[in-house]
Scaffold this active site. Structure first.
Site, PDB file in Angstrom:
ATOM      1  N   GLU A  82      25.486  77.877  34.208  1.00 61.88           N
ATOM      2  CA  GLU A  82      25.934  79.259  34.410  1.00 61.88           C
ATOM      3  C   GLU A  82      24.846  80.176  34.957  1.00 61.88           C
ATOM      4  O   GLU A  82      25.141  81.185  35.583  1.00 61.88           O
ATOM      5  CB  GLU A  82      26.476  79.824  33.081  1.00 61.88           C
ATOM      6  CG  GLU A  82      25.440  80.427  32.127  1.00 61.88           C
ATOM      7  CD  GLU A  82      24.414  79.429  31.610  1.00 61.88           C
ATOM      8  OE1 GLU A  82      24.679  78.215  31.671  1.00 61.88           O
ATOM      9  OE2 GLU A  82      23.332  79.869  31.164  1.00 61.88           O
ATOM     10  N   ASP A 120      28.283  74.893  31.940  1.00 68.05           N
ATOM     11  CA  ASP A 120      26.968  75.109  31.338  1.00 68.05           C
ATOM     12  C   ASP A 120      25.886  75.360  32.404  1.00 68.05           C
ATOM     13  O   ASP A 120      24.770  75.743  32.071  1.00 68.05           O
ATOM     14  CB  ASP A 120      26.600  73.898  30.474  1.00 68.05           C
ATOM     15  CG  ASP A 120      25.472  74.182  29.498  1.00 68.05           C
ATOM     16  OD1 ASP A 120      25.110  75.370  29.354  1.00 68.05           O
ATOM     17  OD2 ASP A 120      24.960  73.229  28.889  1.00 68.05           O
ATOM     18  N   LYS A 133      17.740  86.221  34.963  1.00 68.80           N
ATOM     19  CA  LYS A 133      18.886  85.622  34.275  1.00 68.80           C
ATOM     20  C   LYS A 133      18.949  86.180  32.864  1.00 68.80           C
ATOM     21  O   LYS A 133      18.037  85.972  32.062  1.00 68.80           O
ATOM     22  CB  LYS A 133      18.743  84.090  34.232  1.00 68.80           C
ATOM     23  CG  LYS A 133      19.777  83.391  33.307  1.00 68.80           C
ATOM     24  CD  LYS A 133      19.619  81.869  33.272  1.00 68.80           C
ATOM     25  CE  LYS A 133      20.556  81.227  32.249  1.00 68.80           C
ATOM     26  NZ  LYS A 133      20.406  79.757  32.147  1.00 68.80           N
ATOM     27  N   ASP A 185      24.013  81.296  25.384  1.00 69.79           N
ATOM     28  CA  ASP A 185      24.591  80.254  26.230  1.00 69.79           C
ATOM     29  C   ASP A 185      25.152  79.133  25.365  1.00 69.79           C
ATOM     30  O   ASP A 185      24.420  78.252  24.922  1.00 69.79           O
ATOM     31  CB  ASP A 185      23.509  79.717  27.197  1.00 69.79           C
ATOM     32  CG  ASP A 185      24.058  78.623  28.112  1.00 69.79           C
ATOM     33  OD1 ASP A 185      25.297  78.449  28.174  1.00 69.79           O
ATOM     34  OD2 ASP A 185      23.231  77.956  28.771  1.00 69.79           O
ATOM     35  N   ASP A 202      18.218  82.628  26.208  1.00 78.53           N
ATOM     36  CA  ASP A 202      18.584  82.361  27.600  1.00 78.53           C
ATOM     37  C   ASP A 202      18.574  83.636  28.464  1.00 78.53           C
ATOM     38  O   ASP A 202      19.002  83.615  29.617  1.00 78.53           O
ATOM     39  CB  ASP A 202      19.965  81.675  27.631  1.00 78.53           C
ATOM     40  CG  ASP A 202      20.106  80.691  28.784  1.00 78.53           C
ATOM     41  OD1 ASP A 202      19.069  80.276  29.336  1.00 78.53           O
ATOM     42  OD2 ASP A 202      21.258  80.363  29.135  1.00 78.53           O
ATOM     43  N   LYS A 215      27.838  72.949  24.672  1.00 79.19           N
ATOM     44  CA  LYS A 215      26.606  72.247  24.329  1.00 79.19           C
ATOM     45  C   LYS A 215      26.746  71.584  22.961  1.00 79.19           C
ATOM     46  O   LYS A 215      27.531  72.041  22.134  1.00 79.19           O
ATOM     47  CB  LYS A 215      25.451  73.267  24.232  1.00 79.19           C
ATOM     48  CG  LYS A 215      24.974  73.816  25.550  1.00 79.19           C
ATOM     49  CD  LYS A 215      23.813  74.778  25.336  1.00 79.19           C
ATOM     50  CE  LYS A 215      23.317  75.355  26.646  1.00 79.19           C
ATOM     51  NZ  LYS A 215      22.698  74.357  27.542  1.00 79.19           N
ATOM     52  N   ARG A 239      22.639  79.805  37.323  1.00 80.81           N
ATOM     53  CA  ARG A 239      22.617  79.882  38.793  1.00 80.81           C
ATOM     54  C   ARG A 239      23.775  80.710  39.316  1.00 80.81           C
ATOM     55  O   ARG A 239      23.686  81.289  40.400  1.00 80.81           O
ATOM     56  CB  ARG A 239      22.594  78.462  39.382  1.00 80.81           C
ATOM     57  CG  ARG A 239      23.825  77.653  39.077  1.00 80.81           C
ATOM     58  CD  ARG A 239      23.600  76.160  39.256  1.00 80.81           C
ATOM     59  NE  ARG A 239      22.807  75.590  38.160  1.00 80.81           N
ATOM     60  CZ  ARG A 239      22.433  74.314  38.087  1.00 80.81           C
ATOM     61  NH1 ARG A 239      22.754  73.483  39.067  1.00 80.81           N
ATOM     62  NH2 ARG A 239      21.729  73.871  37.066  1.00 80.81           N
TER      63      ARG A 239
END
Ligand code: BES
Ligand code: MN
Ligand code: ZN
Length: 501
Positions: free
Chosen positions: A355, A353, A271, A276, A294, A283, A357
């Site tokens: 994201e 959020d 990932k 993010d 991230d 967030k 996956r």
């Protein structure tokens, strides 16, 4: 850092600081029982120099505890540092790694640029493993994250010498020594990437850094962007990227050892969200800055690939890195949108959020299409995993016990802490969608498990391990052996797992 395997007796080594290890051999369970210290060297001169402080009672030999002596009599070293390994029965090669890191981090702020490290003489600590761990620990300990300070002083240790016990088989040590350097440097490669802020490390720049590294160590590489995502119909990956001015990067690295034409192909999927914000499901401001980390899963895979290229195991490996920025924008995806993943599965977006996956879904599908027979992914995937395991263990999931057993065995060598968490049909129920196949969140409870179950939809029956490193990728506190900031977690474990094939 220059590294060297010494052939001198400890007393003969001219250095600013000589580090030796000590254990507590006290076996009594009585809390008042005094430590019984044993120095892990047979060198008479070092033992004599350390005797007074060891009997003084002021040093307990605790894990990574240190005591420093200046101008030790009978030694050419200007200082003698004793580092505790804790109880003898609990001392492992992993403790040697931390002790070496502790010695380096002891020296750095004190202006010490040259260190020698005496490999411990203890039957339960094999020398080949200890030398490797010592190099890993020293290199990892030397890293500090203050790269953008304009008044940065270079405190790095210039020279690290490992001193084996008298009579040790040097040839046997040399392999472990070289491995330790390659692995420690690869872990630091990962840490340097994670340390970069989002404005300095966009998906495009991550792609450039990956390509540069791949060319240096002799990996095959390709870096693609928007067009390729569309061509491959990576609707899940693109849905994250579409709200950012920064184009995505699909990075593919290939390790193909000569003459290996059959057997497994290991697929490493990372990932790589370079920032993010949460997207439209934005967030809170508090700690949002941390979301520059991230891309730690991607960075771990890149570091592991670097180490694989250098260590040359006899197995084919491909890495697929999905890098994007998750931003709110007029073009960003919205809660309620339905996306079609590369596999053809439809995904209802409940929360933009969630994201990680989404990008991994297409990364896993693509790795399989490229021929991966076994999959491992790493991601800072869920806050829920941090709630479950804290910052002590990272989460691990597997759809196959045999693949997990291999990973668990790798942990013994890497010294990293992962805890297996469950998958199951009941979790899969929680991500069923009314409008499409699945939704991208499964509600508040069991968030790490429903995220893993989401990935499993794309993995299907391929043996697979999922690593949720959200809690460990960034250290909030400095430890004696490692600076706070990017940890480089998972690099060593993934490497050892690959080497087990
Ligand atoms: N990158 C975060 C997860 C994260 C949290 C990493 C804390 C490091 C530290 C991930 O993309 C995320 O936002 N996950 C959400 C999922 C939720 C919306 C289902 C989370 O964990 O809150
Ligand atoms: Mn997120
Ligand atoms: Zn994320």
């Amino acid at each position: 850092m220059q590294t060297e395997l010494s052939s001198l007796n400890l007393a003969e080594i001219e250095t600013e600081l000589l580090a030796v290890l000590a254990v507590d051999t006290q076996t009594s369970k009585d809390r008042n029982a005094k430590p019984e210290l044993a120095l892990l060297t047979a060198d008479a001169a070092v033992k004599a120099a350390a005797a007074a402080v060891l009997s003084s009672g002021e040093f307990k030999g605790g894990v990574n505890e240190t005591v420093l002596l200046h101008a030790p009599a009978g030694l050419k070293a200007r200082r003698l540092l004793i580092v505790g390994l804790g109880k003898q029965a609990k001392a492992t090669v992993n403790s040697v790694r931390s002790a070496a890191g502790t010695a380096v981090r002891f020296g750095k702020p004190r202006g010490i640029r040259e260190l020698a490290f005496a490999l411990p003489e203890l039957a339960s600590l094999p020398l080949a493993g200890s030398v490797r761990a010592a190099l890993e620990g020293a290199l990892v300990g030397d890293f500090d994250p203050d790269t953008y300070r304009s008044d940065r002083k270079d405190q790095s240790v210039k020279s690290f010498t490992v001193a084996p016990p008298a009579g040790a088989d040097r040839a046997a040590l040399e392999a472990g020594f070289a491995e330790g350097v390659m692995i420690g440097e690869s872990q630091n490669f990962t840490r340097a990437l994670v340390n970069e802020p989002g404005n300095k490390l966009t998906p495009t720049i991550l792609g450039q850094r990956a390509a540069l590294m791949a060319a240096e160590v002799g990996l095959g590489w390709e870096v693609h962007s928007t067009e390729k995502l569309h061509e491959l119909k990576m609707g899940a990956f693109w849905s994250v990227s579409q709200g950012s001015e920064e184009p995505p990067a699909l990075i593919v690295l290939r390790y193909e050892p000569e003459g290996v034409t059959d057997g497994p192909i290991l697929g490493l999927v990372g990932k790589g969200i370079t920032f993010d914000s949460g997207g439209v499901s934005i967030k809170p401001a508090d700690k949002m800055d941390q979301m520059k980390t991230d891309m730690s899963g991607a960075a771990a895979m890149l570091g592991a690939m670097r180490a694989i290229a250098l260590l040359k195991p006899r197995v084919r490996v491909i890495a697929v890195i999905c890098a994007a920025e998750n931003m709110p924008d007029g073009k960003a995806q919205k809660p309620g949108d339905v996306q079609t993943a590369m596999s053809g599965k439809t995904i209802e977006i409940i929360n933009t959020d969630a994201e990680g996956r989404l990008v991994l879904a297409d990364g896993l599908t693509y790795a399989k299409q490229l021929g991966a027979t076994h999959l491992i992914d790493a991601a800072t995937l869920t806050g829920a995993c941090v709630v479950a395991l804290g910052t002590i263990n990272a989460g691990a999931f597997a759809n196959d016990d045999a693949i997990y057993e291999k990973f668990a065995a790798a942990l013994n060598t890497s010294g990293e802490k992962f805890w297996r968490l469950p998958l199951g049909e009941e979790y899969a129920e929680l991500i069923k969608s009314d409008i499409g196949d699945i939704k991208n969140t499964g509600g508040r409870w069991g968030g790490a498990c429903t995220a893993a179950e989401f990935l499993k939809v794309f993995v299907e029956d391929t043996p697979w391990i999922h690593l949720d490193i959200a809690g460990l990728a960034w250290l909030e506190e400095t430890k004696p052996y490692i600076a706070k900031g990017p940890s480089g977690v998972a690099v060593r474990s993934i490497l050892e797992w690959v080497r087990s094939y």
